[in-house]
Design an enzyme around this catalytic site. Structure first.
Site: not given
Length: 218
Positions: A8, A10, A167
C-alpha cells in the site's frame, strides 16, 4: 522472480496525511466551509478519493449533494497531483525496499490513491524506480478492499507468491479476500486496534520487514 512483496502507499510507505489535509482545506476555503483539523482528514484516508470527499461533505452537513460531491472529487484530484511537498517517507522504508529487491523479490504497489497522484508522489520522493507495477484506485472499475487491484499487480509482476504490506483495515480485508498473507505496519492510518485486524505479522519498524517477508514466503 517467483516471489513478490506488494505495498500500500499512504500510511504504509509514506505519511501523506499533511498534504491531504492541506488539499482538503483548500477546497473547504474555496467553497465556504469550515476547515478541518489534521486528525479529522486523517480519519477519512484509506478508501479512495470519492470516499474521502463523501466523509468531508458528511462532516460539513452536505452528504446528499451529488453535484457538489462530483465537483469536489474533480477539484481534489486536480490538487492531488501536485500535493507532494509535505509528504515524507517513513523511516527505514528505502533501506527495506533495497534489501527486499536484492533478495530478490519483485516489488509492486497497490493503493486506493488515484494512479497519477500515486506516480507523482513516488517520483517526487525518489521511490518510483522500485515499483515497475503500480495499480491505483482508478486503475480498475473497482478498488480495495476488492481483491482485483492486488491481483492485477500480481499479474503485472508475473508472480503468485506474495506478501501484501499495508496499514489499514482496508488493506487487511484486501489481503484476506485475495488469500495472501498480510504484514501490518502499525504506525499508519488504521482506525482500530491491531488485534481487531486479520494479519500474519505486525511491525512498527521497517528494519524488521525483510525478515518477516522471508518467514512468510519460506
Amino acid at each position: 522472480m517467483s516471489r513478490a512483496v506488494v505495498f500500500d502507499l499512504d500510511g504504509t510507505l509514506i505519511d501523506s496525511a499533511p498534504d491531504i489535509h492541506a488539499a482538503a482545506n483548500t477546497l473547504m476555503d474555496r467553497h465556504g466551509f469550515a476547515r478541518f483539523a489534521p486528525e479529522e482528514t486523517r480519519s477519512f484516508i484509506g478508501s479512495g478519493v470519492p470516499h474521502f470527499i463523501t466523509c468531508c461533505l458528511r462532516a460539513r452537513g452536505r452528504p446528499g449533494d451529488a453535484a457538489l460531491r462530483a465537483q469536489l472529487i474533480a477539484e481534489f484530484i486536480d490538487l492531488y497531483e501536485t500535493a507532494v511537498t509535505l509528504t515524507r517517507v517513513y523511516p527505514g522504508v528505502v533501506e527495506a525496499l533495497v534489501a527486499l529487491a536484492s533478495t530478490p523479490y519483485a516489488l509492486g504497489l497497490c493503493t486506493n490513491k488515484p494512479v497519477m497522484p500515486a506516480r507523482a508522489v513516488l517520483a517526487h520522493l525518489g521511490l518510483d524506480a522500485h515499483f515497475p507495477v503500480v495499480i491505483g484506485g482508478d486503475s480498475l472499475s473497482v478498488r480495495k478492499p476488492d481483491p482485483a487491484p492486488l491481483r492485477a499487480v500480481l499479474a503485472g509482476l508475473g508472480t503468485r507468491a506474495v506478501v501484501y504490506v499495508g496499514d489499514s483495515e482496508v488493506d487487511a480485508e484486501t489481503a484476506e479476500r485475495a488469500g495472501v498473507p498480510f504484514a501490518l505496519y502499525t504506525k499508519g492510518y488504521r482506525k482500530g486496534p491491531v488485534d481487531a485486524m486479520p494479519h500474519a505479522r505486525a511491525f512498527d519498524d521497517f528494519a524488521d520487514l525483510p525478515g518477516i517477508v522471508a518467514e512468510l514466503l519460506a
